[in-house]
Design an enzyme around this catalytic site. Structure first.
Site, PDB file in Angstrom:
ATOM      1  N   HIS A  99      -6.307  -4.082   2.049  1.00 20.12           N
ATOM      2  CA  HIS A  99      -5.416  -3.425   1.104  1.00 20.12           C
ATOM      3  C   HIS A  99      -6.110  -2.253   0.431  1.00 20.12           C
ATOM      4  O   HIS A  99      -7.327  -2.216   0.333  1.00 20.12           O
ATOM      5  CB  HIS A  99      -4.873  -4.395   0.057  1.00 20.12           C
ATOM      6  CG  HIS A  99      -5.907  -5.104  -0.762  1.00 20.12           C
ATOM      7  ND1 HIS A  99      -6.682  -6.134  -0.263  1.00 20.12           N
ATOM      8  CD2 HIS A  99      -6.298  -4.929  -2.040  1.00 20.12           C
ATOM      9  CE1 HIS A  99      -7.491  -6.570  -1.211  1.00 20.12           C
ATOM     10  NE2 HIS A  99      -7.286  -5.849  -2.307  1.00 20.12           N
ATOM     11  N   HIS A 101      -5.957   0.013  -3.129  1.00 19.77           N
ATOM     12  CA  HIS A 101      -5.452   0.145  -4.491  1.00 19.77           C
ATOM     13  C   HIS A 101      -5.199   1.621  -4.773  1.00 19.77           C
ATOM     14  O   HIS A 101      -6.077   2.460  -4.528  1.00 19.77           O
ATOM     15  CB  HIS A 101      -6.494  -0.320  -5.516  1.00 19.77           C
ATOM     16  CG  HIS A 101      -6.818  -1.766  -5.458  1.00 19.77           C
ATOM     17  ND1 HIS A 101      -6.251  -2.679  -6.317  1.00 19.77           N
ATOM     18  CD2 HIS A 101      -7.670  -2.460  -4.666  1.00 19.77           C
ATOM     19  CE1 HIS A 101      -6.747  -3.879  -6.059  1.00 19.77           C
ATOM     20  NE2 HIS A 101      -7.611  -3.773  -5.050  1.00 19.77           N
TER      21      HIS A 101
END
Length: 140
Positions: A99, A101
């Protein structure tokens, strides 16, 4: 992966404030935001780290990062944004699903990413550059 919170969000078994999705990626608000608009962008298919993903999927993830970051900039008149992507426990990756951010930055925020870099000597830089170039040339 059945015990992955992000896979659960992709499957709509867990709630999330979805901002954007396409066939391969999903962007949603972080449940513990560092700043207003803190967003996570993930591949819908489970990969633990960015380098586990096929290169084409990593490209798609960053296309979504670009798209969502631009929307955040416009919607909130951001002073900037930071991108943070961690791989592995030592790098402080909390969820073992790749992932990115997107951290919106505001002139009055108190966010500290904790970067304490120090200059290194030229010999060290030359050694690191040569080592990485060799690895890149070997087809890594």
């Amino acid at each position: 992966m059945t015990d992955c919170v992000f896979c659960s969000i992709v499957a709509e078994d867990s709630p999330a404030y979805r901002l954007y999705e396409d066939e391969h990626t999903l962007a949603f608000l972080d449940i513990e935001p560092a700043t207003r608009g803190h967003t996570l962008v993930i591949p819908k298919t489970h990969y633990e780290t960015t380098t586990d993903m096929p290169e084409s999927l990593a490209g798609r993830v960053f296309e979504t990062v670009h798209h969502v970051a631009a929307a955040l900039e416009t919607a909130y008149g951001l002073d900037g944004f930071a991108l943070v992507q961690e791989n592995g426990v030592t790098a402080e990756q909390d969820v073992p699903h790749a992932h990115v951010h997107i951290l919106p930055r505001y002139g009055d925020d108190a966010l500290d990413l904790g970067w304490n870099g120090e200059r290194v000597d030229e010999t060290t830089q030359q050694e690191v550059a040569a080592t990485v170039r060799d690895e890149l040339m070997s087809g890594a």
